[in-house]
Design a protein around this motif. Sequence first.
Motif: not given
Length: 160
Positions: A18-46
């Motif tokens: 959720a954080a990844e997608h929300i942050f990306r939406a804010k980056v896009e809304a400011r027209g900053l797509n080219d300036l960021f790479e965004i991802d997410s991960a978990g400490t538990y692999s299940g």
Amino acid sequence: MKQRVLFVCLGNICRSPAAEHIFRAKVEARGLNDLFEIDSAGTYSGHAGELPDPRMRQAGAEHGYSFTHRSRPFREEDFYEFDHIVVMDDSNYERVCRLAPERKYIDRVSRMRDYFTTYARDWSYVPDPYYEGREGFHLVINMLEESCERLLDILQGCDN
Ligand code: 4NP
């Protein structure tokens, strides 16, 4: 140069995607797509390979988001591949820091609570909604919306 931002929680099916997608939406809304790479991960692999929890996807849809990230485990190499690693709670923080290749890499890790402003100011972490009802998922989205805004202000260098 691009700023590379990684959000981390336990299962990578509720809070951090959720954080990844929300942050990306804010980056896009400011027209900053080219300036960021965004991802997410978990400490538990299940849950590796899974889409976000259906309850989180439903809550996201009600806020106008489409959460489509596939869960993946956090790994040591992420310290080399990301400039900013943002965790949801203290347990995530400890597990992530234990994988740091050298002590200096711990400087890259922050807690989402560091960016709480008004709505979430009484919290010291982003609560795990996995065992909660519908309201828990909406609470998380509201917390993430304000904290992602502040995080982006800071990374964009326009925070006063
Ligand atoms: P998340 O939530 O860390 O926000 O993705 C959880 C997802 C799964 C589990 C725990 C928390 N689990 O125990 O499987």
